[in-house]
Design a protein around this motif. Structure first.
Motif, short mmCIF file in Angstrom:
data_model
loop_
_atom_site.label_atom_id
_atom_site.label_comp_id
_atom_site.label_asym_id
_atom_site.label_seq_id
_atom_site.Cartn_x
_atom_site.Cartn_y
_atom_site.Cartn_z
N MET A 53 1.04 -1.09 -0.03
CA MET A 53 -0.15 0.14 0.11
C MET A 53 0.89 1.48 0.10
N GLU A 54 1.94 1.27 0.62
CA GLU A 54 3.00 2.28 0.35
C GLU A 54 3.63 2.40 -0.93
N LYS A 55 3.87 1.50 -1.65
CA LYS A 55 4.56 1.36 -2.79
C LYS A 55 3.80 1.55 -4.07
N PHE A 56 2.47 1.03 -3.82
CA PHE A 56 1.67 1.15 -5.17
C PHE A 56 0.23 1.97 -4.84
N ASP A 57 -0.18 2.68 -5.85
CA ASP A 57 -1.15 3.55 -5.54
C ASP A 57 -2.53 2.65 -5.44
N SER A 58 -2.61 1.47 -6.08
CA SER A 58 -3.74 0.59 -6.05
C SER A 58 -3.50 -0.61 -6.48
N PHE A 59 -4.38 -1.55 -6.01
CA PHE A 59 -3.96 -3.29 -6.10
C PHE A 59 -3.76 -3.55 -7.39
N GLU A 60 -4.27 -2.84 -8.55
CA GLU A 60 -3.97 -3.26 -9.87
C GLU A 60 -2.68 -2.55 -10.27
N ASP A 61 -2.24 -1.59 -9.72
CA ASP A 61 -0.79 -1.19 -10.06
C ASP A 61 0.25 -2.27 -9.72
N ILE A 62 0.04 -3.21 -9.02
CA ILE A 62 1.09 -4.31 -8.98
C ILE A 62 1.49 -4.91 -9.96
N THR A 63 0.71 -5.15 -10.83
CA THR A 63 1.11 -5.85 -12.23
C THR A 63 1.74 -5.13 -12.85
N GLU A 64 1.98 -3.64 -12.74
CA GLU A 64 3.08 -2.98 -13.60
C GLU A 64 4.37 -3.06 -13.04
N ASP A 65 4.69 -3.55 -11.97
CA ASP A 65 6.19 -3.77 -11.40
C ASP A 65 6.41 -4.94 -10.57
N GLU A 66 6.52 -5.86 -11.40
CA GLU A 66 6.61 -7.33 -10.67
C GLU A 66 8.07 -7.23 -9.95
N GLY A 67 8.94 -6.36 -10.34
CA GLY A 67 10.20 -6.26 -9.42
C GLY A 67 9.84 -5.91 -8.13
N ALA A 68 9.23 -4.72 -8.07
CA ALA A 68 8.95 -4.29 -6.64
C ALA A 68 8.13 -5.32 -5.77
N LEU A 69 7.26 -5.83 -6.57
CA LEU A 69 6.32 -6.83 -5.86
C LEU A 69 7.15 -8.05 -5.43
N ALA A 70 8.20 -8.54 -5.94
CA ALA A 70 8.90 -9.55 -5.50
C ALA A 70 9.64 -9.00 -4.30
N GLU A 71 10.30 -7.69 -4.39
CA GLU A 71 11.15 -7.06 -3.40
C GLU A 71 10.36 -7.11 -2.04
N ILE A 72 8.91 -6.63 -2.24
CA ILE A 72 8.07 -6.62 -0.90
C ILE A 72 7.89 -7.90 -0.35
N LEU A 73 7.76 -8.93 -1.35
CA LEU A 73 7.51 -10.37 -0.63
C LEU A 73 8.43 -10.97 -0.17
N SER A 74 9.88 -10.76 -0.49
CA SER A 74 10.71 -11.18 -0.03
C SER A 74 11.31 -10.19 1.10
N SER A 75 10.75 -9.11 1.43
CA SER A 75 11.51 -8.15 2.41
C SER A 75 11.87 -8.99 3.71
N GLU A 76 12.98 -8.74 4.16
CA GLU A 76 13.67 -9.46 5.57
C GLU A 76 12.53 -9.41 6.45
N ASP A 77 12.10 -8.07 6.70
CA ASP A 77 11.30 -7.70 7.95
C ASP A 77 9.98 -8.37 8.08
N CYS A 78 9.28 -8.63 6.67
CA CYS A 78 8.33 -9.45 6.62
C CYS A 78 8.32 -10.78 6.91
N LEU A 79 9.36 -11.22 6.00
CA LEU A 79 9.73 -12.71 6.45
C LEU A 79 10.16 -13.19 7.84
N ALA A 80 10.66 -12.13 8.48
CA ALA A 80 11.06 -12.54 9.63
C ALA A 80 9.72 -12.89 10.47
N LEU A 81 8.74 -12.09 10.24
CA LEU A 81 7.47 -12.30 11.06
C LEU A 81 6.73 -13.90 10.70
N GLU A 82 7.06 -14.37 9.58
CA GLU A 82 6.77 -15.52 8.99
C GLU A 82 7.33 -16.65 9.88
#
Length: 84
Positions: A53-82
């Motif tokens: 939500m910080e990086k993308f203006d909308s849910f549909e904008d995620i498809t425009e930058d898959e690299g940023a999506l991958a970076e978010i999904l692999s962020s160490e602070d989120c993965l540490a919560l998992e």
């Protein structure tokens, strides 16, 4: 537990099924959480959603930058919560 690659693929495919009229609606947020929580812990999903939500203006904008999506999904602070 699903690995990052499987989660990224699942979320990327899920994004293709949901569209938005702009901005992050409550429905967009629920859709993401529903998809994410099928594969990951809620704490991780909350973290990833917040970052998206910080990086993308909308849910549909995620498809425009898959690299940023991958970076978010692999962020160490989120993965540490998992891992908790």
């Amino acid at each position: 537990m699903m690995n990052f690659k499987q989660l990224a693929i699942a979320l990327s495919l899920g994004v293709l099924f949901f569209t938005s009229c702009g901005g992050w609606t409550e429905e967009d947020q629920r859709n993401f959480m529903d998809l994410c929580e099928k594969k990951s812990e809620r704490a991780y999903c909350d973290c990833a959603l917040g970052k998206m939500m910080e990086k993308f203006d909308s849910f549909e904008d995620i498809t425009e930058d898959e690299g940023a999506l991958a970076e978010i999904l692999s962020s160490e602070d989120c993965l540490a919560l998992e891992e908790k």
